[in-house]
Write a protein that holds these residues in place. Structure first.
Motif, mmCIF file in Angstrom:
data_model
loop_
_atom_site.group_PDB
_atom_site.id
_atom_site.type_symbol
_atom_site.label_atom_id
_atom_site.label_comp_id
_atom_site.label_asym_id
_atom_site.label_seq_id
_atom_site.Cartn_x
_atom_site.Cartn_y
_atom_site.Cartn_z
ATOM 1 N N ALA A 24 89.397 74.319 21.476
ATOM 2 C CA ALA A 24 88.039 74.681 21.901
ATOM 3 C C ALA A 24 88.083 75.281 23.316
ATOM 4 O O ALA A 24 88.891 74.850 24.137
ATOM 5 N N GLY B 128 87.981 72.163 25.523
ATOM 6 C CA GLY B 128 89.403 72.098 25.836
ATOM 7 C C GLY B 128 90.226 71.220 24.906
ATOM 8 O O GLY B 128 91.426 71.043 25.130
ATOM 9 N N GLN B 129 89.615 70.673 23.869
ATOM 10 C CA GLN B 129 90.353 69.788 22.960
ATOM 11 C C GLN B 129 90.928 70.588 21.784
ATOM 12 O O GLN B 129 90.466 71.671 21.457
ATOM 13 N N THR B 130 91.957 70.030 21.163
ATOM 14 C CA THR B 130 92.619 70.674 20.031
ATOM 15 C C THR B 130 92.213 70.009 18.715
ATOM 16 O O THR B 130 91.661 68.896 18.693
ATOM 17 N N TYR B 131 92.501 70.736 17.628
ATOM 18 C CA TYR B 131 92.255 70.229 16.271
ATOM 19 C C TYR B 131 93.338 70.816 15.371
ATOM 20 O O TYR B 131 93.477 72.032 15.262
ATOM 21 N N HIS B 132 94.152 69.936 14.783
ATOM 22 C CA HIS B 132 95.184 70.343 13.828
ATOM 23 C C HIS B 132 94.653 70.142 12.411
ATOM 24 O O HIS B 132 94.124 69.060 12.107
ATOM 25 N N PRO C 48 85.093 70.572 11.534
ATOM 26 C CA PRO C 48 86.366 70.551 12.272
ATOM 27 C C PRO C 48 86.139 70.619 13.777
ATOM 28 O O PRO C 48 86.385 71.641 14.418
ATOM 29 N N VAL C 49 85.673 69.518 14.340
ATOM 30 C CA VAL C 49 85.370 69.475 15.772
ATOM 31 C C VAL C 49 86.615 69.020 16.546
ATOM 32 O O VAL C 49 87.138 67.931 16.292
ATOM 33 N N PRO C 50 87.094 69.842 17.482
ATOM 34 C CA PRO C 50 88.282 69.452 18.263
ATOM 35 C C PRO C 50 88.054 68.135 19.021
ATOM 36 O O PRO C 50 87.053 67.992 19.737
ATOM 37 N N ASP C 51 88.982 67.196 18.845
ATOM 38 C CA ASP C 51 88.774 65.834 19.351
ATOM 39 C C ASP C 51 90.088 65.132 19.694
ATOM 40 O O ASP C 51 90.105 63.927 19.946
ATOM 41 N N GLU C 52 91.201 65.870 19.695
ATOM 42 C CA GLU C 52 92.489 65.181 19.736
ATOM 43 C C GLU C 52 92.866 64.655 21.118
ATOM 44 O O GLU C 52 93.620 63.682 21.219
ATOM 45 N N GLN C 53 92.337 65.261 22.164
ATOM 46 C CA GLN C 53 92.608 64.716 23.504
ATOM 47 C C GLN C 53 91.855 63.404 23.688
ATOM 48 O O GLN C 53 92.350 62.466 24.336
ATOM 49 N N ASN D 289 102.731 66.816 16.948
ATOM 50 C CA ASN D 289 102.167 67.527 15.803
ATOM 51 C C ASN D 289 101.943 66.580 14.618
ATOM 52 O O ASN D 289 100.865 66.528 14.015
ATOM 53 N N PHE E 191 99.005 64.046 15.296
ATOM 54 C CA PHE E 191 97.641 64.559 15.135
ATOM 55 C C PHE E 191 97.313 64.849 13.669
ATOM 56 O O PHE E 191 96.151 64.808 13.265
ATOM 57 N N ARG E 192 98.332 65.154 12.889
ATOM 58 C CA ARG E 192 98.101 65.440 11.466
ATOM 59 C C ARG E 192 98.062 64.170 10.607
ATOM 60 O O ARG E 192 97.960 64.252 9.391
#
Lengths: 373, 373
Positions: free
Chosen positions: A63, A77-81, B156-161, B189, B192-193
């Motif tokens: 993002a 600034g967050q990622t999504y795999h 698909p909202v970026p949320d991984e951090q 990787n 997160f998956r």
């Protein structure tokens, strides 16, 4: 105790004993007892060298903005795999050289190849007993691989009578005469609960890329596909020459032909079955590997009015045209319509029907003949 | 080859060989080699008496009207089964008397207990090697149990951090000093998956009913819970006396107390942690079984500003109040904050951290002490 069916199951729990206690239905009894002197015998322990799971392939997005750990619920600034495939694998001791990758169809997941709805062993365990490494796939946007890059809305719309008919178990609420399916309530309950929804739109390219990534990771192997998995299965073999053979169980409507050689669409009472065109160079990949295609029983040869039946008449017809096209270009496709060789009563799920050991024998014979075992 | 990590994995592929080839990181090397004379040794084959999968519990609805096989895409008169739990199980030869049921947390699925993100064995296989039957759960509305009775929209909202921090791996993009996590890109990787979304709203009663149905089917067993699974885990033990013990890894915010004995809510920089009240008769169920609760490292004892850190300060504080409440009523809860016994660097996932064999040893010791093995 661990088996679903209270009325028809094979107990293999006595420690180390090489006997199968069979309770209930005669069909179940036969399925348990028929192979007591074979490696398929459910009472023999499985000896597994290694097992585990992994994700393969997929993409990643970031993002815009900067991640603020004090506002962690903001995507900045967050990622999504997402859009990876998931595989659970088991490698037996003294494994054969090529493992088998088993890929489900529409609305299904790895469960297709696990315990059958009536509690018997599925192809996962049957082929492990036959010394193959086995990888069970959940394709991108399904089940264990549910992180989709594309939004979706899931609605609990009642649809199970559609599937009962479409999967050729019978014409709801009746079963076909001689159909290879246990008819008790527990089996029906397990069967309907063996579905899980798409968590994003079904996309042939996304799912074939995901499964191709599995082959990148594991190296050469044999691909089993079921139903809707058939079409992206062809694409996977085109993408990845680590696919050394395909066994397609009742592939659906997405057969690929060379550009300029597309057959006329085949209308049915359910939908119209159309081929998909690919460049000749891609198509030729399908001529370089042995392919076995299996269809079950209760598929009419002439048009009928019932959509569930007629859809398979059209699919089988297209599959034959496709077989002829691949073989005309030097390929090695064998299509078996099971009733034509005397194997009766199979549904859309030959890998879990009551005679699934017989079907496994047929597949094993093919793999042996082609030097794949 | 079948391992995710290209840089840190234990190869166990040589046929029948009882050696572990360890490549890459020293930490990985140590994890592989430390137990070469033990049943945990990754090179020893697993001997499985029986394996399979099933759905348990759930409900069913029928649309009004009559099913018309000529209009199969219309829901009229069709059924929909959903809200079941799914379990994949393996029973080793000479299994101990009680199997272990392993239940994931928020955003996770059975993968929590499978191969770790850096390619080592997870608790599924570690406890199989220790002769326990192992059942891996996907709770209702998650993964393999995706047919939900209630609609949901998945974005698909970026949320991984958020998760990196919340799971106490570090403060993104930095890792905590000494954290028990491999730091390579492949591990990140895979980590997160290892998530998959809810396919319907999270509902404590629905998920505890589903897992209780698993115990109905399998009989007495030990329940392992993780994180968000902790709360419904207590409810499952209240529902079903086949739950003979619980090991809760970092249970989240839903601790149950007797009516009239609710402690004051504990505010944190992330949220407010509140107990839930149940009738005394229900609460007493938790006093009748041994319970082990484990928390990892990098949890502050005093309030801090960072939400990810402070949320665990509040949860650990509530967990201690809960331990005291259960034990005050005659229960047997042991809460271990791992750093207090000298085990450092654990994240929110002790079952898959680099020292997960050490954690398994701790759990095995507890099960032995309580006569559960």
């Amino acid at each position: 105790m661990t088996s679903e069916s209270d009325t028809a199951h094979c107990s293999t729990r006595p420690r180390g004993a090489r006997v199968a206690l069979c309770l209930g239905f005669v069909s179940s009894l036969a399925a348990c007892a028929a192979h007591s002197d074979r490696p398929d015998n459910g009472a023999a322990p499985l000896v597994i060298q290694e097992q585990g799971s992994f994700a393969a392939g997929g993409t990643m997005t970031t993002a815009p903005g900067t991640f603020n750990p004090y506002k962690p619920l903001t995507p900045d600034g967050q990622t999504y795999h997402g859009d990876h495939a998931y595989a659970f694998y088991q490698i037996p001791v003294d494994a054969r050289k090529l493992p088998i990758v088993m890929w489900h169809g529409a609305g299904q997941f790895s469960k297709t190849w696990e315990t059958t709805a009536d509690g018997r062993e599925g192809f996962q365990t049957i082929f492990l007993r036959r010394q193959f490494g086995v990888y069970l796939i959940d394709q991108p946007r399904r089940g264990a691989a549910g992180r989709s890059m594309v939004e979706a809305t899931l609605k609990p719309v009642p649809d199970e009578q559609l599937w009962f008919n479409q999967f050729r178990i019978g014409l709801w609420p009746n079963y076909f005469d001689g159909v290879q399916v246990a008819r008790d309530a527990s089996t029906r309950n397990q069967f309907f609960r063996a579905m899980t929804p798409n968590t994003g739109p079904f996309d042939m390219n996304v799912v074939s890329a995901g499964v191709s990534s599995v082959f990148d990771k594991i190296g050469p192997g044999i691909l089993f596909t079921h139903s809707q998995g058939g079409g992206p299965g062809w694409l996977t073999a085109i993408r990845n020459n680590q696919v050394k053979a395909i066994v397609a169980f009742e592939p659906g409507s997405s057969f690929v032909f060379p550009e300029g050689e597309l057959p006329a669409p085949i209308p049915s009472a359910f939908d119209t079955v159309q081929g998909a065109a690919v460049p000749m160079e891609q198509f030729k990949a399908l001529t370089r590997i042995p392919i076995l295609v299996l269809y079950g029983d209760n598929i009419p040869e002439q048009p009928v009015e019932l959509p569930a039946q007629d859809s398979w008449r059209a699919r089988l017809e297209m599959a034959r045209l496709w077989r002829d096209a691949v073989n005309r270009h030097g390929g090695d496709v064998r299509l078996i319509h099971l009733p034509e060789i005397g194997i009766k009563g199979n549904t859309h799920f030959p890998m879990s029907d009551l005679n699934n050991v017989q079907i496994a024998d047929l597949v094993s014979g093919f793999l042996h003949e082609k030097g794949l075992d």
